[in-house]
Design a protein around this motif. Structure first.
Motif, mmCIF file in Angstrom:
data_model
loop_
_atom_site.group_PDB
_atom_site.id
_atom_site.type_symbol
_atom_site.label_atom_id
_atom_site.label_comp_id
_atom_site.label_asym_id
_atom_site.label_seq_id
_atom_site.Cartn_x
_atom_site.Cartn_y
_atom_site.Cartn_z
ATOM 1 N N GLU A 133 0.831 -1.204 0.000
ATOM 2 C CA GLU A 133 0.000 0.000 0.000
ATOM 3 C C GLU A 133 0.870 1.261 0.000
ATOM 4 O OE1 GLU A 133 -3.744 2.063 2.361
ATOM 5 O OE2 GLU A 133 -2.921 0.180 3.108
ATOM 6 N N ALA A 134 1.960 1.245 0.753
ATOM 7 C CA ALA A 134 2.878 2.391 0.770
ATOM 8 C C ALA A 134 3.445 2.624 -0.629
ATOM 9 C CB ALA A 134 4.005 2.172 1.774
ATOM 10 N N ALA A 135 3.788 1.545 -1.315
ATOM 11 C CA ALA A 135 4.302 1.666 -2.678
ATOM 12 C C ALA A 135 3.248 2.280 -3.587
ATOM 13 C CB ALA A 135 4.741 0.298 -3.205
ATOM 14 N N ASN A 136 2.000 1.840 -3.448
ATOM 15 C CA ASN A 136 0.913 2.388 -4.261
ATOM 16 C C ASN A 136 0.667 3.858 -3.949
ATOM 17 O OD1 ASN A 136 0.475 -0.010 -5.616
ATOM 18 N ND2 ASN A 136 -1.069 -0.711 -4.169
ATOM 19 N N ILE A 137 0.646 4.211 -2.658
ATOM 20 C CA ILE A 137 0.414 5.598 -2.255
ATOM 21 C C ILE A 137 1.493 6.507 -2.824
ATOM 22 C CG2 ILE A 137 0.414 7.194 -0.286
ATOM 23 C CD1 ILE A 137 -0.856 4.870 1.361
ATOM 24 N N LEU A 138 2.741 6.068 -2.729
ATOM 25 C CA LEU A 138 3.866 6.904 -3.150
ATOM 26 C C LEU A 138 4.193 6.768 -4.640
ATOM 27 C CD1 LEU A 138 6.167 6.312 -0.060
ATOM 28 C CD2 LEU A 138 4.697 8.276 -0.524
ATOM 29 N N GLY A 139 3.614 5.780 -5.284
ATOM 30 C CA GLY A 139 3.873 5.586 -6.708
ATOM 31 C C GLY A 139 5.288 5.119 -6.993
ATOM 32 N N ILE A 140 5.810 4.245 -6.107
ATOM 33 C CA ILE A 140 7.161 3.711 -6.273
ATOM 34 C C ILE A 140 7.099 2.189 -6.176
ATOM 35 C CG2 ILE A 140 8.353 5.774 -5.417
ATOM 36 C CD1 ILE A 140 8.605 4.423 -2.688
ATOM 37 N N PRO A 141 8.118 1.495 -6.702
ATOM 38 C CA PRO A 141 8.125 0.030 -6.605
ATOM 39 C C PRO A 141 8.244 -0.432 -5.145
ATOM 40 C CG PRO A 141 9.726 0.804 -8.226
ATOM 41 C CD PRO A 141 9.234 2.013 -7.498
ATOM 42 N N ILE A 142 7.704 -1.593 -4.865
ATOM 43 C CA ILE A 142 7.744 -2.134 -3.508
ATOM 44 C C ILE A 142 9.188 -2.366 -3.049
ATOM 45 C CG2 ILE A 142 7.500 -4.566 -4.128
ATOM 46 C CD1 ILE A 142 5.573 -4.775 -1.672
ATOM 47 N N GLY A 143 10.056 -2.712 -3.968
ATOM 48 C CA GLY A 143 11.470 -2.887 -3.632
ATOM 49 C C GLY A 143 12.108 -1.599 -3.141
ATOM 50 N N THR A 144 11.691 -0.478 -3.703
ATOM 51 C CA THR A 144 12.186 0.818 -3.258
ATOM 52 C C THR A 144 11.701 1.100 -1.838
ATOM 53 O OG1 THR A 144 12.206 1.619 -5.533
ATOM 54 C CG2 THR A 144 12.265 3.290 -3.798
ATOM 55 N N VAL A 145 10.448 0.754 -1.559
ATOM 56 C CA VAL A 145 9.912 0.911 -0.201
ATOM 57 C C VAL A 145 10.768 0.106 0.767
ATOM 58 C CG1 VAL A 145 7.957 0.344 1.317
ATOM 59 C CG2 VAL A 145 7.550 1.388 -0.917
ATOM 60 N N MET A 146 11.030 -1.145 0.415
ATOM 61 C CA MET A 146 11.794 -2.022 1.299
ATOM 62 C C MET A 146 13.216 -1.513 1.517
ATOM 63 S SD MET A 146 10.143 -5.613 -0.114
ATOM 64 C CE MET A 146 11.637 -6.493 0.040
ATOM 65 N N SER A 147 13.877 -1.052 0.467
ATOM 66 C CA SER A 147 15.261 -0.592 0.629
ATOM 67 C C SER A 147 15.329 0.722 1.401
ATOM 68 C CB SER A 147 15.965 -0.477 -0.721
ATOM 69 O OG SER A 147 15.368 0.523 -1.515
#
Length: 180
Positions: A133-147
């Motif tokens: 959901e954070a990735a969707n909200i921010l419009g970034i890949p989930i891998g970017t969220v994780m890193s």
């Protein structure tokens, strides 16, 4: 339709306030951020797409307002005032003081993170938003969220334990089923 959206916005206020408080680190600033977010959302209701997550849209508005303010604050400098000490009767002063010092250290360490990492710490660690959901909200890949979150956690661990970031390997954090 507008009444329904306003009702949903009201239900979202406690979560939005927690998110704003995690970003700003100050109750009054958090309240102003929530108010600005609601004002902007209501003024631009035509931009919200029915069928999409109102929560995500509101978080995104709050994040954009905060980032804009954060950039302006950095350019001008950020003078900070020490909070006044309160007398607490009937409470273990040592435990309260230690808790407050720990919270102040965590809040200060979060404030020193880059803005993109602060937003993720607020969303995932404070508000409990899933990585997806954070990735969707921010419009970034989930891998970017994780890193980004990993770098933020390492920086926080290093700041709170006085271990250099390069050597800081925080203990593993349990991954809940909603973060997968």
């Amino acid at each position: 339709m507008v009444d329904e959206i306003q009702s949903r916005m009201i239900q979202l206020l406690p979560r939005l306030r927690r998110f704003a408080l995690a970003l700003t680190g100050d109750k009054d600033k958090a309240d102003y951020l929530v108010q600005d977010t609601c004002e902007r959302a209501l003024a631009h209701l035509d931009q919200w797409k029915p069928g999409t997550s109102l929560d995500s849209w509101m978080y995104r508005i709050a994040q954009n307002i905060w980032v804009d303010h954060h950039r302006g604050r950095r350019a001008q400098g950020d003078p900070r005032q020490l909070d006044e000490v309160e007398n607490l009767v009937g409470v273990d002063g040592r435990a309260v003081t230690e808790s407050r010092l720990t919270l102040a250290a965590v809040t200060e360490s979060i404030a020193r993170l880059p803005a993109d990492q602060q937003v993720l710490v607020a969303m995932v660690c404070v508000e409990g938003v899933s990585y997806k959901e954070a990735a969707n909200i921010l419009g970034i890949p989930i891998g970017t969220v994780m890193s980004r979150l990993s770098r933020a956690r390492q920086s926080l661990y290093a700041a709170l334990t006085d271990i250099p970031v390069a050597a800081a390997v925080p203990p593993p954090i349990p991954v809940s089923s909603r973060e997968r």
